[in-house]
Design a protein around this motif. Structure first.
Motif, PDB file in Angstrom:
ATOM      1  N   PRO A 154       0.816  -1.231   0.000  1.00 47.61           N
ATOM      2  CA  PRO A 154       0.000   0.000   0.000  1.00 47.61           C
ATOM      3  C   PRO A 154       0.848   1.279   0.000  1.00 47.61           C
ATOM      4  CG  PRO A 154      -0.893  -1.578   1.547  1.00 47.61           C
ATOM      5  CD  PRO A 154       0.468  -2.108   1.136  1.00 47.61           C
ATOM      6  N   ASP A 155       2.122   1.173   0.391  1.00 53.76           N
ATOM      7  CA  ASP A 155       3.013   2.341   0.398  1.00 53.76           C
ATOM      8  C   ASP A 155       3.830   2.456  -0.886  1.00 53.76           C
ATOM      9  OD1 ASP A 155       2.300   3.139   2.976  1.00 53.76           O
ATOM     10  OD2 ASP A 155       3.769   1.792   3.898  1.00 53.76           O
ATOM     11  N   PHE A 156       3.664   1.506  -1.781  1.00 49.49           N
ATOM     12  CA  PHE A 156       4.477   1.497  -2.998  1.00 49.49           C
ATOM     13  C   PHE A 156       3.843   2.426  -4.031  1.00 49.49           C
ATOM     14  CE2 PHE A 156       6.115  -0.220  -7.002  1.00 49.49           C
ATOM     15  CZ  PHE A 156       7.458  -0.434  -6.701  1.00 49.49           C
ATOM     16  N   GLY A 157       4.572   3.461  -4.391  1.00 54.35           N
ATOM     17  CA  GLY A 157       4.016   4.450  -5.319  1.00 54.35           C
ATOM     18  C   GLY A 157       4.961   4.721  -6.470  1.00 54.35           C
ATOM     19  N   PRO A 158       4.635   5.726  -7.292  1.00 55.95           N
ATOM     20  CA  PRO A 158       5.462   6.065  -8.456  1.00 55.95           C
ATOM     21  C   PRO A 158       6.935   6.286  -8.122  1.00 55.95           C
ATOM     22  CG  PRO A 158       3.376   7.211  -8.567  1.00 55.95           C
ATOM     23  CD  PRO A 158       3.384   6.526  -7.242  1.00 55.95           C
ATOM     24  N   THR A 159       7.237   6.928  -6.986  1.00 56.07           N
ATOM     25  CA  THR A 159       8.638   7.175  -6.623  1.00 56.07           C
ATOM     26  C   THR A 159       9.384   5.859  -6.444  1.00 56.07           C
ATOM     27  OG1 THR A 159       7.838   9.097  -5.425  1.00 56.07           O
ATOM     28  CG2 THR A 159      10.110   8.435  -4.990  1.00 56.07           C
ATOM     29  N   GLU A 160       8.738   4.934  -5.751  1.00 58.44           N
ATOM     30  CA  GLU A 160       9.368   3.625  -5.519  1.00 58.44           C
ATOM     31  C   GLU A 160       9.520   2.871  -6.841  1.00 58.44           C
ATOM     32  OE1 GLU A 160       6.889   4.884  -3.582  1.00 58.44           O
ATOM     33  OE2 GLU A 160       8.193   5.271  -1.851  1.00 58.44           O
ATOM     34  N   LEU A 161       8.519   2.998  -7.700  1.00 59.13           N
ATOM     35  CA  LEU A 161       8.609   2.307  -8.998  1.00 59.13           C
ATOM     36  C   LEU A 161       9.736   2.906  -9.844  1.00 59.13           C
ATOM     37  CD1 LEU A 161       7.757   0.296 -11.120  1.00 59.13           C
ATOM     38  CD2 LEU A 161       5.880   1.809 -11.770  1.00 59.13           C
ATOM     39  N   ASP A 162       9.839   4.226  -9.839  1.00 56.10           N
ATOM     40  CA  ASP A 162      10.912   4.857 -10.610  1.00 56.10           C
ATOM     41  C   ASP A 162      12.285   4.379 -10.130  1.00 56.10           C
ATOM     42  OD1 ASP A 162       9.085   6.201 -12.150  1.00 56.10           O
ATOM     43  OD2 ASP A 162       9.243   8.097 -11.060  1.00 56.10           O
ATOM     44  N   ALA A 163      12.429   4.188  -8.824  1.00 53.27           N
ATOM     45  CA  ALA A 163      13.709   3.701  -8.281  1.00 53.27           C
ATOM     46  C   ALA A 163      13.999   2.290  -8.792  1.00 53.27           C
ATOM     47  CB  ALA A 163      13.678   3.727  -6.750  1.00 53.27           C
ATOM     48  N   ALA A 164      12.962   1.469  -8.847  1.00 56.58           N
ATOM     49  CA  ALA A 164      13.134   0.095  -9.343  1.00 56.58           C
ATOM     50  C   ALA A 164      13.521   0.101 -10.822  1.00 56.58           C
ATOM     51  CB  ALA A 164      11.844  -0.704  -9.138  1.00 56.58           C
ATOM     52  N   ILE A 165      12.915   1.001 -11.569  1.00 54.35           N
ATOM     53  CA  ILE A 165      13.194   1.072 -13.007  1.00 54.35           C
ATOM     54  C   ILE A 165      14.619   1.572 -13.244  1.00 54.35           C
ATOM     55  CG2 ILE A 165      12.569   2.270 -15.152  1.00 54.35           C
ATOM     56  CD1 ILE A 165       9.631   2.112 -14.197  1.00 54.35           C
ATOM     57  N   GLU A 166      15.029   2.523 -12.424  1.00 55.26           N
ATOM     58  CA  GLU A 166      16.398   3.025 -12.544  1.00 55.26           C
ATOM     59  C   GLU A 166      17.384   1.890 -12.297  1.00 55.26           C
ATOM     60  OE1 GLU A 166      16.800   6.898 -10.667  1.00 55.26           O
ATOM     61  OE2 GLU A 166      18.953   6.451 -10.475  1.00 55.26           O
TER      62      GLU A 166
END
Ligand code: IPE
Ligand code: IPE
Ligand code: MG
Length: 233
Positions: free
Chosen positions: A209-221
């Protein structure tokens, strides 16, 4: 055979999510687990929108496993209700969810009405180019056994990797490039066993529930720093 250009081969087209940690998220707040799932749906919608905005072609989410029936009946029912609600919302707001929705998993266990609604959503969104796969009553082993039985029923005497892939629930999707698991556990939990062969794996302690666009962008990076060799050098 012509080599696929590197840029094309390494582009991130398909992200799969093991959306884990809803229960713990709720527990930390002194709430029943069901509330965690409710906020999990919100996180899921946010992530799907973000994936659309950044041009991801295929998104796959693990929403309910073949093993999740072992949970208390109350929790299972809450998850089923959330799915019914989501399907209805998708139909009501067709413009909001610009994805072709596919359900991965054995639908035959659901009652006729739920099954019909799921299939209806698949039908009315099928013309869209981006794909959202929702793994619901999905298990990787179940999928493999199901594919074997399907091929046997079709009279196959011999299979190839291609014909086998086409018999899986994911027949219409390429393999995931990146699999993200939230919630801190380092395992696959019966998700995309066949398709994960060369996926990059990314684990984070962040609860779903805390996983958002910022966290996804970090994973993609992080994904783009990986060197994918596919067995080569
Ligand atoms: C993932 O969250 C959602 C489903 C499995 C349906 P969990 O419900 O597994 O949350 P935790 O792992 O117990 O925190
Ligand atoms: C995996 O999470 C299944 C989904 C996210 C739907 P689980 O919570 O069921 O996995 P385990 O039990 O920790 O392996
Ligand atoms: Mg869990």
């Amino acid at each position: 055979m012509m080599e696929t250009p590197i840029e094309e081969r390494e582009r991130l087209r398909h992200i799969a999510f093991i959306m884990d940690g809803n229960g713990r998220w709720a527990k930390k707040r002194g709430l029943p687990r069901e509330h965690g799932h409710r906020f999990g749906v919100k996180a899921f919608e946010r992530i799907v929108e973000h994936c659309r905005d950044i041009g991801i072609e295929t998104v796959t989410v693990y929403a309910f496993s073949t093993e999740n029936w072992r949970r208390p009946q109350r929790e299972v029912e809450a998850i089923m209700k959330l799915m019914d609600h989501y399907v209805a919302e998708c139909e009501r707001r067709m413009e909001k969810y610009d994805f072709r929705v596919r359900f991965l998993g054995d639908k035959s266990v659901f009652d006729a009405e739920r099954k019909a609604r799921m299939e209806h959503l698949e039908t009315i969104t099928q013309h869209r180019s981006r794909t959202l796969n929702i793994a619901f009553n999905y298990g990787g082993r179940d999928e493999i056994v199901h594919a074997c039985n399907r091929l046997i029923a079709e009279g196959a005497r011999k299979v190839t990797e291609e014909s086998f892939s086409r018999a899986l629930y994911t027949a219409d999707s390429a393999d995931p490039d990146l699999i993200i698991r939230t919630g801190g556990d380092l395992r696959i939990s019966n998700f995309l066993l066949w398709q994960a062969a060369y996926a990059e794996l990314y684990f984070t302690d962040v609860l779903w529930p805390d996983f958002g666009p910022t966290e996804l962008d970090a994973a993609i990076e992080e994904f783009y720093t990986r060197k994918r060799r596919f067995g080569g050098v």
